[in-house]
Design a protein around this motif. Sequence first.
Motif, PDB file in Angstrom:
ATOM      1  N   GLU A   3       0.838  -1.198   0.000  1.00 23.63           N
ATOM      2  CA  GLU A   3       0.000   0.000   0.000  1.00 23.63           C
ATOM      3  C   GLU A   3       0.877   1.253   0.000  1.00 23.63           C
ATOM      4  OE1 GLU A   3      -3.292   0.475  -0.134  1.00 23.63           O
ATOM      5  OE2 GLU A   3      -3.569  -1.676  -0.464  1.00 23.63           O
ATOM      6  N   PRO A   4       0.523   2.274  -0.784  1.00 28.03           N
ATOM      7  CA  PRO A   4       1.332   3.501  -0.823  1.00 28.03           C
ATOM      8  C   PRO A   4       1.514   4.094   0.572  1.00 28.03           C
ATOM      9  CG  PRO A   4      -0.315   3.525  -2.561  1.00 28.03           C
ATOM     10  CD  PRO A   4      -0.632   2.341  -1.706  1.00 28.03           C
ATOM     11  N   GLY A   5       2.762   4.402   0.922  1.00 26.57           N
ATOM     12  CA  GLY A   5       3.071   4.978   2.213  1.00 26.57           C
ATOM     13  C   GLY A   5       3.203   3.987   3.343  1.00 26.57           C
ATOM     14  N   SER A   6       2.985   2.691   3.082  1.00 32.05           N
ATOM     15  CA  SER A   6       3.089   1.669   4.124  1.00 32.05           C
ATOM     16  C   SER A   6       4.470   1.022   4.101  1.00 32.05           C
ATOM     17  CB  SER A   6       2.017   0.594   3.942  1.00 32.05           C
ATOM     18  OG  SER A   6       0.732   1.125   4.159  1.00 32.05           O
ATOM     19  N   LEU A   7       4.938   0.626   5.275  1.00 30.55           N
ATOM     20  CA  LEU A   7       6.248   0.006   5.443  1.00 30.55           C
ATOM     21  C   LEU A   7       6.060  -1.381   6.027  1.00 30.55           C
ATOM     22  CD1 LEU A   7       9.420   0.595   5.412  1.00 30.55           C
ATOM     23  CD2 LEU A   7       9.135   0.971   7.875  1.00 30.55           C
ATOM     24  N   GLU A   8       6.727  -2.356   5.432  1.00 31.14           N
ATOM     25  CA  GLU A   8       6.679  -3.722   5.945  1.00 31.14           C
ATOM     26  C   GLU A   8       8.080  -4.193   6.287  1.00 31.14           C
ATOM     27  OE1 GLU A   8       3.943  -6.907   4.335  1.00 31.14           O
ATOM     28  OE2 GLU A   8       5.883  -7.696   3.676  1.00 31.14           O
ATOM     29  N   VAL A   9       8.229  -4.815   7.456  1.00 31.77           N
ATOM     30  CA  VAL A   9       9.506  -5.358   7.910  1.00 31.77           C
ATOM     31  C   VAL A   9       9.336  -6.852   8.108  1.00 31.77           C
ATOM     32  CG1 VAL A   9      11.287  -5.298   9.686  1.00 31.77           C
ATOM     33  CG2 VAL A   9      10.100  -3.198   9.042  1.00 31.77           C
ATOM     34  N   GLY A  10      10.300  -7.646   7.643  1.00 35.14           N
ATOM     35  CA  GLY A  10      10.186  -9.088   7.776  1.00 35.14           C
ATOM     36  C   GLY A  10      11.522  -9.767   7.998  1.00 35.14           C
ATOM     37  N   PHE A  11      11.460 -10.969   8.582  1.00 33.26           N
ATOM     38  CA  PHE A  11      12.623 -11.838   8.754  1.00 33.26           C
ATOM     39  C   PHE A  11      12.277 -13.187   8.138  1.00 33.26           C
ATOM     40  CE2 PHE A  11      12.603  -8.868  12.263  1.00 33.26           C
ATOM     41  CZ  PHE A  11      13.913  -8.426  12.327  1.00 33.26           C
TER      42      PHE A  11
ATOM     43  N   PHE B 248       2.974   4.686   7.235  1.00 33.26           N
ATOM     44  CA  PHE B 248       4.304   5.047   7.748  1.00 33.26           C
ATOM     45  C   PHE B 248       4.810   6.336   7.111  1.00 33.26           C
ATOM     46  CE2 PHE B 248       8.947   4.896   7.317  1.00 33.26           C
ATOM     47  CZ  PHE B 248       9.327   4.767   8.645  1.00 33.26           C
ATOM     48  N   GLY B 249       4.636   6.474   5.793  1.00 35.21           N
ATOM     49  CA  GLY B 249       5.110   7.685   5.112  1.00 35.21           C
ATOM     50  C   GLY B 249       4.438   8.928   5.644  1.00 35.21           C
ATOM     51  N   ARG B 250       3.141   8.845   5.901  1.00 36.38           N
ATOM     52  CA  ARG B 250       2.414   9.998   6.435  1.00 36.38           C
ATOM     53  C   ARG B 250       2.905  10.358   7.828  1.00 36.38           C
ATOM     54  NH1 ARG B 250      -1.983   7.899   5.947  1.00 36.38           N
ATOM     55  NH2 ARG B 250      -2.351   7.168   8.069  1.00 36.38           N
ATOM     56  N   GLN B 251       3.185   9.336   8.645  1.00 37.86           N
ATOM     57  CA  GLN B 251       3.680   9.590   9.994  1.00 37.86           C
ATOM     58  C   GLN B 251       5.037  10.279   9.975  1.00 37.86           C
ATOM     59  OE1 GLN B 251       3.580   5.931  12.234  1.00 37.86           O
ATOM     60  NE2 GLN B 251       1.490   5.453  11.583  1.00 37.86           N
ATOM     61  N   VAL B 252       5.913   9.840   9.067  1.00 45.82           N
ATOM     62  CA  VAL B 252       7.246  10.456   8.962  1.00 45.82           C
ATOM     63  C   VAL B 252       7.123  11.923   8.564  1.00 45.82           C
ATOM     64  CG1 VAL B 252       9.418  10.418   7.682  1.00 45.82           C
ATOM     65  CG2 VAL B 252       8.404   8.276   8.474  1.00 45.82           C
ATOM     66  N   LYS B 253       6.230  12.222   7.625  1.00 48.86           N
ATOM     67  CA  LYS B 253       6.036  13.620   7.207  1.00 48.86           C
ATOM     68  C   LYS B 253       5.556  14.479   8.374  1.00 48.86           C
ATOM     69  CE  LYS B 253       5.013  12.575   2.353  1.00 48.86           C
ATOM     70  NZ  LYS B 253       3.962  12.620   1.287  1.00 48.86           N
ATOM     71  N   GLN B 254       4.705  13.933   9.219  1.00 49.45           N
ATOM     72  CA  GLN B 254       4.222  14.682  10.365  1.00 49.45           C
ATOM     73  C   GLN B 254       5.343  14.949  11.375  1.00 49.45           C
ATOM     74  OE1 GLN B 254       0.958  12.347  11.824  1.00 49.45           O
ATOM     75  NE2 GLN B 254      -0.478  13.095  10.267  1.00 49.45           N
ATOM     76  N   TRP B 255       6.248  13.974  11.535  1.00 49.35           N
ATOM     77  CA  TRP B 255       7.364  14.157  12.453  1.00 49.35           C
ATOM     78  C   TRP B 255       8.250  15.324  12.051  1.00 49.35           C
ATOM     79  CZ3 TRP B 255       8.892   8.296  12.405  1.00 49.35           C
ATOM     80  CH2 TRP B 255       7.945   7.570  13.126  1.00 49.35           C
ATOM     81  N   PHE B 256       8.411  15.525  10.742  1.00 44.20           N
ATOM     82  CA  PHE B 256       9.331  16.555  10.244  1.00 44.20           C
ATOM     83  C   PHE B 256       8.654  17.898   9.997  1.00 44.20           C
ATOM     84  CE2 PHE B 256      11.739  12.700   9.366  1.00 44.20           C
ATOM     85  CZ  PHE B 256      13.023  13.083   9.704  1.00 44.20           C
ATOM     86  N   LYS B 257       7.362  17.976  10.269  1.00 44.31           N
ATOM     87  CA  LYS B 257       6.699  19.274  10.120  1.00 44.31           C
ATOM     88  C   LYS B 257       7.107  20.207  11.245  1.00 44.31           C
ATOM     89  CE  LYS B 257       2.575  18.120   7.455  1.00 44.31           C
ATOM     90  NZ  LYS B 257       1.089  18.099   7.453  1.00 44.31           N
TER      91      LYS B 257
END
Length: 295
Positions: A44-52, A286-295
């Motif tokens: 999904e656009p702006g989503s981050l997935e982490v896996g092992f 995740f992308g939206r959250q990062v943008k909010q952090w840097f505002k």
Amino acid sequence: MCRRYLLAWLVFIFPSLFLAFWTGILLQASEGPYFITYDHHMEEPGSLEVGFAPIVGIPRLSNNFVGGWMEVEYGVKGWWTTEFYLTGQSTSNQGTVFTGFRWEHRFRPLMGEQWINPVLYMEFENVNGADKSIKEVVGHDSELDLMDPIAVTSLERKREFETKLILSSNYRGWNVSENFIAVKNITNEPWEFGYALGISRPLALAASSRECRFCRENFIAGLEFYGGLGDWHSFGLRDTSHYLAPVLAWQLGSGTTLRVSPTLGLTSISIPFMVRFSVSHEVSGFGRQVKQWFK
């Protein structure tokens, strides 16, 4: 079994289980069951997935090993997903080594659900010869490639470009995916080819009226079949490895996906038996959250 071999189990598997059950309630995931085969579903656009994804290999001619990768996947656009891998392995009585990285991109030219959904795949791989993640099988890859010790193979550098044509279809809950793979080393070595086929289906299509983790609709079962197709000078099935792998994915109600796949070698030069595991988590927005952090 040496201490380093046991340590590799802890390094690959313990973080996976810890993250799965401790942070699962915060995340959303929709990971399919496949390990080798790609389908047309994008991040999904702006989503981050982490896996092992650890793999345990039991060869006939060499020592047992634990390999695998850690992956980070990000949805750049609805038609573009990028993914970064770090790979490593530990071989019994030889040691543990970091083997390199991979960076892949997947592009979906046709949006919306089609009868056949094509996806274009490109990857740059920078690993050493000790890599045992076995993320694909191409050319004349075989069990014999695992016989040399880590001290020798880790000195070999492999820089390769990998391309795939991914074709995927959904029909009445079933997913059928076909991948054709072509790999080229940046040196003068010939193109190598391979394939991967996958078919899967949820155990139930209708959602239960109550929320539960063990409901049938949370499980996806399937089968993978993959192997090498020779190279530019000797295309075909002669002297190639092939594998058959049942796959099972458990999508937890809390948003974590666990997968397992016992894998059987089908030819005399294939690794006789491997077991793959994985755990993955998706951070929506995740992308939206990062943008909010840097505002």
